[in-house]
Design a protein around this motif. Structure first.
Motif, PDB file in Angstrom:
ATOM      1  N   ASP A   1       8.679  13.799  -2.416  1.00 57.68           N
ATOM      2  CA  ASP A   1       7.982  12.602  -2.888  1.00 57.68           C
ATOM      3  C   ASP A   1       7.135  11.960  -1.800  1.00 57.68           C
ATOM      4  N   ASP A   2       6.856  12.728  -0.732  1.00 58.22           N
ATOM      5  CA  ASP A   2       6.128  12.167   0.392  1.00 58.22           C
ATOM      6  C   ASP A   2       5.272  13.261   1.030  1.00 58.22           C
ATOM      7  N   GLN A   3       4.017  12.926   1.343  1.00 56.68           N
ATOM      8  CA  GLN A   3       3.104  13.924   1.885  1.00 56.68           C
ATOM      9  C   GLN A   3       3.542  14.427   3.262  1.00 56.68           C
ATOM     10  N   ARG A   4       4.142  13.568   4.057  1.00 53.23           N
ATOM     11  CA  ARG A   4       4.574  14.017   5.377  1.00 53.23           C
ATOM     12  C   ARG A   4       5.719  15.023   5.268  1.00 53.23           C
ATOM     13  N   LEU A   5       6.569  14.844   4.272  1.00 53.32           N
ATOM     14  CA  LEU A   5       7.607  15.845   4.029  1.00 53.32           C
ATOM     15  C   LEU A   5       6.985  17.167   3.600  1.00 53.32           C
ATOM     16  N   ALA A   6       5.958  17.086   2.756  1.00 54.18           N
ATOM     17  CA  ALA A   6       5.273  18.302   2.325  1.00 54.18           C
ATOM     18  C   ALA A   6       4.627  19.007   3.510  1.00 54.18           C
ATOM     19  N   LEU A   7       4.017  18.239   4.393  1.00 53.17           N
ATOM     20  CA  LEU A   7       3.378  18.830   5.566  1.00 53.17           C
ATOM     21  C   LEU A   7       4.424  19.470   6.479  1.00 53.17           C
ATOM     22  N   GLY A   8       5.541  18.777   6.672  1.00 53.45           N
ATOM     23  CA  GLY A   8       6.606  19.332   7.499  1.00 53.45           C
ATOM     24  C   GLY A   8       7.168  20.612   6.923  1.00 53.45           C
ATOM     25  N   ALA A   9       7.299  20.655   5.588  1.00 53.10           N
ATOM     26  CA  ALA A   9       7.803  21.861   4.938  1.00 53.10           C
ATOM     27  C   ALA A   9       6.820  23.015   5.089  1.00 53.10           C
ATOM     28  N   ALA A  10       5.520  22.709   5.007  1.00 49.09           N
ATOM     29  CA  ALA A  10       4.515  23.750   5.210  1.00 49.09           C
ATOM     30  C   ALA A  10       4.603  24.300   6.630  1.00 49.09           C
ATOM     31  N   LEU A  11       4.799  23.427   7.600  1.00 41.89           N
ATOM     32  CA  LEU A  11       4.951  23.871   8.986  1.00 41.89           C
ATOM     33  C   LEU A  11       6.205  24.718   9.168  1.00 41.89           C
TER      34      LEU A  11
ATOM     35  N   LEU B   1       0.833  -1.196   0.000  1.00 36.58           N
ATOM     36  CA  LEU B   1       0.000   0.000   0.000  1.00 36.58           C
ATOM     37  C   LEU B   1       0.866   1.244   0.000  1.00 36.58           C
ATOM     38  N   PRO B   2       0.326   2.372  -0.459  1.00 37.74           N
ATOM     39  CA  PRO B   2       1.091   3.619  -0.444  1.00 37.74           C
ATOM     40  C   PRO B   2       1.317   4.104   0.983  1.00 37.74           C
ATOM     41  N   ARG B   3       2.337   4.931   1.159  1.00 39.51           N
ATOM     42  CA  ARG B   3       2.676   5.396   2.498  1.00 39.51           C
ATOM     43  C   ARG B   3       1.525   6.162   3.146  1.00 39.51           C
ATOM     44  N   SER B   4       0.784   6.912   2.354  1.00 40.57           N
ATOM     45  CA  SER B   4      -0.331   7.662   2.911  1.00 40.57           C
ATOM     46  C   SER B   4      -1.396   6.727   3.471  1.00 40.57           C
ATOM     47  N   ALA B   5      -1.690   5.630   2.768  1.00 39.95           N
ATOM     48  CA  ALA B   5      -2.679   4.669   3.259  1.00 39.95           C
ATOM     49  C   ALA B   5      -2.172   3.960   4.504  1.00 39.95           C
ATOM     50  N   ALA B   6      -0.857   3.728   4.552  1.00 37.18           N
ATOM     51  CA  ALA B   6      -0.286   3.074   5.731  1.00 37.18           C
ATOM     52  C   ALA B   6      -0.482   3.923   6.978  1.00 37.18           C
ATOM     53  N   SER B   7      -0.247   5.242   6.872  1.00 35.16           N
ATOM     54  CA  SER B   7      -0.340   6.105   8.048  1.00 35.16           C
ATOM     55  C   SER B   7      -1.775   6.497   8.371  1.00 35.16           C
ATOM     56  N   LEU B   8      -2.586   6.774   7.346  1.00 29.66           N
ATOM     57  CA  LEU B   8      -3.939   7.263   7.589  1.00 29.66           C
ATOM     58  C   LEU B   8      -4.942   6.149   7.873  1.00 29.66           C
TER      59      LEU B   8
ATOM     60  N   GLU C   1       2.852  -8.718   7.251  1.00 31.72           N
ATOM     61  CA  GLU C   1       4.016  -8.072   6.638  1.00 31.72           C
ATOM     62  C   GLU C   1       3.515  -6.960   5.713  1.00 31.72           C
ATOM     63  N   VAL C   2       3.948  -5.736   5.981  1.00 33.22           N
ATOM     64  CA  VAL C   2       3.463  -4.559   5.269  1.00 33.22           C
ATOM     65  C   VAL C   2       4.590  -3.933   4.470  1.00 33.22           C
ATOM     66  N   SER C   3       4.330  -3.694   3.185  1.00 31.37           N
ATOM     67  CA  SER C   3       5.276  -2.971   2.325  1.00 31.37           C
ATOM     68  C   SER C   3       4.590  -1.676   1.907  1.00 31.37           C
ATOM     69  N   SER C   4       5.083  -0.537   2.415  1.00 27.38           N
ATOM     70  CA  SER C   4       4.491   0.762   2.079  1.00 27.38           C
ATOM     71  C   SER C   4       5.387   1.459   1.072  1.00 27.38           C
ATOM     72  N   GLN C   5       4.878   1.664  -0.113  1.00 21.86           N
ATOM     73  CA  GLN C   5       5.619   2.305  -1.186  1.00 21.86           C
ATOM     74  C   GLN C   5       4.630   2.990  -2.111  1.00 21.86           C
ATOM     75  N   ASP C   6       4.989   4.186  -2.564  1.00 19.75           N
ATOM     76  CA  ASP C   6       4.077   4.940  -3.408  1.00 19.75           C
ATOM     77  C   ASP C   6       4.063   4.448  -4.850  1.00 19.75           C
ATOM     78  N   ALA C   7       5.131   3.776  -5.282  1.00 20.58           N
ATOM     79  CA  ALA C   7       5.154   3.225  -6.635  1.00 20.58           C
ATOM     80  C   ALA C   7       4.126   2.103  -6.749  1.00 20.58           C
ATOM     81  N   MET C   8       3.380   2.108  -7.845  1.00 15.97           N
ATOM     82  CA  MET C   8       2.357   1.084  -8.064  1.00 15.97           C
ATOM     83  C   MET C   8       3.031  -0.263  -8.274  1.00 15.97           C
ATOM     84  N   ALA C   9       2.680  -1.237  -7.452  1.00 13.68           N
ATOM     85  CA  ALA C   9       3.298  -2.557  -7.528  1.00 13.68           C
ATOM     86  C   ALA C   9       2.312  -3.558  -8.108  1.00 13.68           C
TER      87      ALA C   9
END
Length: 299
Positions: free
Chosen positions: A225-235, A100-107, A126-134
């Protein structure tokens, strides 16, 4: 002619299905060398080559195709019979692999982990979180999670979790200095935190109000390439970010961030769990699906 062992027959079926000794070994939780030896033993016992191997690929021979055509329904029937007997167990056991994508893993997934694993202590998740479509089948995953528009067509899909909504956020200081955008196109003249897909393409921010749709290729001093990085940058005051509303909710509530263009960001369909419809659903995946349905019915 000696009767082939079931393990050898399963080895042949797995290698043919995955078209790879390495991926088939991962799916069967054995070493590639052990899998290769099992297939060789089967070929020796039958006296014919069943797989044609090259440095780049593996495929059934004509004899292998004929054997697999008759073998696969028998193995599927055996698996179904074993699964039916397994229903009498009081505890489901096995490994469940999710992609699943990282956003789905966290949210979505992160809040569920403790409850599910406490309910099913015999399951190893076993969870693999990656934004690339697998491609979950060659990757050895039981199921994946994506948004509806990204789902492969040959999959069974079920909605999981609530509707999701994006939001545009920045610090109060940035909003005062740059001016709060009143319509989406105002963002084109403001510093934004861009996001890039694993494919290399830039993500275009999407807005909708009634029948009007706007898709913007924004500009700004930072690309992540990650929403949490974007959120941190906005903060950090870098500029405006376009992230999941749930991800920014705590900072908006505390006043660390302000929202803009809320009327242009309606809720959208949430994540969906998907899995191949051509394969037997494992007891671990079935237990996960049933647990999700029960958990959702309580909310």
């Amino acid at each position: 002619m000696p009767t082939p062992e079931l393990l050898h027959l399963r080895a042949l079926s797995a290698v043919a299905e995955w078209a790879s000794f390495r991926r088939a070994a991962l799916a069967m939780n054995v070493s590639p060398s052990a899998l290769s030896q099992a297939v060789r033993t089967l070929e020796q016992s039958l006296g014919v080559p069943l797989l044609q191997r090259t440095t780049r690929s593996v495929a059934p021979t004509e004899a292998g195709k004929q054997l697999l055509a008759e073998l696969r329904p028998l193995l599927a029937g055996l698996d179904a019979a074993m699964a039916n007997v397994g229903q009498f167990q009081t505890e489901v056991r096995g490994t469940l692999r999710l992609n699943l994508p990282r956003s789905a893993a966290s949210l979505w997934l992160e809040p569920l982990l403790g409850g599910f694993l406490r309910a099913h202590p015999g399951i190893h998740l076993e969870v693999s979180s990656q934004d690339a479509m697998a491609d979950i089948v060659p990757g050895g995953f039981d199921a994946g999670v994506r948004f509806p528009e990204a789902l492969p067509r040959d999959m069974v899909a079920i909605p999981v979790g609530p509707m999701q909504r994006f939001t545009v956020v920045a610090t109060p200081s940035v909003a005062r200095t740059q001016g709060e955008p009143l319509v989406p196109d105002d963002l084109l003249a403001r510093p934004c935190i861009r996001q890039r897909f694993p494919s290399g393409a830039l993500y275009h921010w999407q807005f909708r109000k009634a029948e009007v749709v706007r898709t913007l290729n924004v500009n700004g001093p930072l690309t992540v390439d990650d929403q949490r990085l974007a959120l941190g940058a906005a903060l950090g005051g870098v500029g405006w970010a376009y992230v999941y509303e749930a991800m920014a909710a705590a900072d908006v509530k505390s006043g660390n961030l302000v929202q803009a263009l809320a009327d242009w960001c309606p809720p959208e369909p949430g994540f969906q769990l998907y899995y191949p419809d051509r394969r037997q659903v494992s007891p671990a995946l079935r237990a996960f699906i049933d647990w999700l349905k029960a958990a959702q019915s309580k909310h």
